[in-house]
Design an enzyme around this catalytic site. Sequence first.
Site, PDB file in Angstrom:
ATOM      1  N   ARG A 157       1.096  -1.343  -0.189  1.00  0.00           N
ATOM      2  CA  ARG A 157      -0.474   0.017   0.262  1.00  0.00           C
ATOM      3  C   ARG A 157       0.606   1.467   0.329  1.00  0.00           C
ATOM      4  O   ARG A 157       1.448   1.635   1.224  1.00  0.00           O
ATOM      5  CB  ARG A 157      -0.540   0.392   1.649  1.00  0.00           C
ATOM      6  CG  ARG A 157      -2.117   1.415   1.544  1.00  0.00           C
ATOM      7  CD  ARG A 157      -3.117   0.977   2.297  1.00  0.00           C
ATOM      8  NE  ARG A 157      -2.773   0.835   3.643  1.00  0.00           N
ATOM      9  CZ  ARG A 157      -3.462   1.036   4.746  1.00  0.00           C
ATOM     10  NH1 ARG A 157      -4.738   0.997   4.416  1.00  0.00           N
ATOM     11  NH2 ARG A 157      -3.202   0.992   5.975  1.00  0.00           N
ATOM     12  N   ASP A 440      -3.577   2.621  14.169  1.00  0.00           N
ATOM     13  CA  ASP A 440      -2.824   3.351  12.474  1.00  0.00           C
ATOM     14  C   ASP A 440      -3.553   4.748  12.748  1.00  0.00           C
ATOM     15  O   ASP A 440      -4.010   5.284  13.454  1.00  0.00           O
ATOM     16  CB  ASP A 440      -2.455   2.573  11.820  1.00  0.00           C
ATOM     17  CG  ASP A 440      -4.572   1.788  10.925  1.00  0.00           C
ATOM     18  OD1 ASP A 440      -5.199   3.022  10.956  1.00  0.00           O
ATOM     19  OD2 ASP A 440      -4.087   2.070  10.301  1.00  0.00           O
TER      20      ASP A 440
END
Length: 532
Positions: A157, A440
């Site tokens: 990603r 996160d």
Amino acid sequence: MITIKGSATRSSASVLTIPAQQFVASLHTRFNPVREQLLARRAVVQQGIDAGDSLDFLSDTAGVRAGSWTVAAAPLDLTDRRVEITGPTDRKMLINALNSGATGYMADFEDSNAPTWENMVEGQANLRDAVNRTISYVNPDGREYRLREEVATLLVRPRGWHLTERHFLIDGAPASASMFDFGLFAFHNARHLRDQGTNPYLYLPKLQSHLEARLWNDVFVFTEDQLGLGRGSIRATVLIETMPAVLEMDEILYELRDHSAGLNAGRWDYLFSAVKTFANQDRRVLPDRKRLTMTVPFMRAYTELLVRTCHRRGAHAIGGMAALIPNRRDADATTAALAGVRSDKRREAGDGFDGTWVAHPDLVGTAREEFDAVLGDKANQLDRLRLDVAVTSRDLLDLDSAGHEVTETGVRNNVSVTLRYLTSWFGGNGAAGVFNLMEDVATAEICRSQLWQWLQRGAAVPDGRTVTRALMARIEDEEAAAFRTEIAAASAAEGCLDQARTLFNELVYSDRLAEFLTLRGYEMLGSPGAGA
């Protein structure tokens, strides 16, 4: 002209070779003008929403939604995706995740990664070594980590279109972080992956329109031509984590149809987008974060429409994150938490998802059991078309369906999680264990945006008090003091907590909701007390 402003790292000479730099520059030079136009378009769309424009499915792409097209068939190693593990690109994490028994591993340069220069460069070196199967790691206690014979399929990603890489300048301006991350990964690994019978596989974050997917598709075509890859070699799964994008899922798949690997449901970023999209229009508030489950009506509409859209187009639908970190010192708490994970994964498998995410290797087995129970020996559920699902734009935008109850406990939790996560982020660690969950940036985004919303709206708690700046500041002081006691022996962490509080105050007490905390956070990253 290319200028590198970051200090040399252990691997920068081998990662930032002249040909690799030139490839990244070629991507940026060719596609950055379109990226900037699309970012400007985001601002125009948001201005319209602020002025009262309604969100809906696009009228000018009705033909795409009505068409009978499908995306390209999945390559063999992306056919079965029942459990994918995610995490940053540090060396030990890469090895453990690839060895975890999951079907896939999403190596993350985005939300679970603090974008220090060292993290970005060394992450690329770690991916290269993993692809070449030369990666190893020796723990300080002497334990050695190496790849097993069978490993998870690698997906990567890159950072979103809105971010730049300030340490890598092209003609004096920071490069697109998306093209920096993707370009280096593809340049160093695409042909090696192809020779191993696989290819570059990606996750694409933060898209807000099919036009942004079109830009990625153009980047993929150019890259395939430049690196001698066959058309459609690169495959990408798009995270549907913004309110505008959920209304363009068909169109996003269509734009990437030769390069599509499906769509993913990203819970916290989607909820953050719900707050942000209507921040300047709506007087309503979302309730405490713990009440924003995937079963509240507007979230259920989102996930069911995602499955139906994907399967109609022959694309995989990937479910959300199980962020639990098992607590080996509290077996009862872990057992209770695992029951919640099992229930969530059972719901996803039952709804037709083809796979799901976990954040810890110990959860792979639990998630797999729930998907095995539904899939059996099938690789996926693409044949389950979910023709029973009928979702309208009103269903997707019905935020009232979640309720509005705000409590002081909810305020306190959001304050504490934001401060603890940002302290970790400024210390260079973007995947932080907070209250037995692996958090996160997406978690910090929904927490701080809710705090901003509750403060701006004067949300009432059950005893009749409203959320005021004085209340928020008192809670912030209390939570910061408690956290400082925990980290008192780590002077660097104390400095990072000061940085976290500075950013927290800028984000929560501002008159306008900041677009992304990472934009301001990146400016501060590398200042005293923070990672470079």
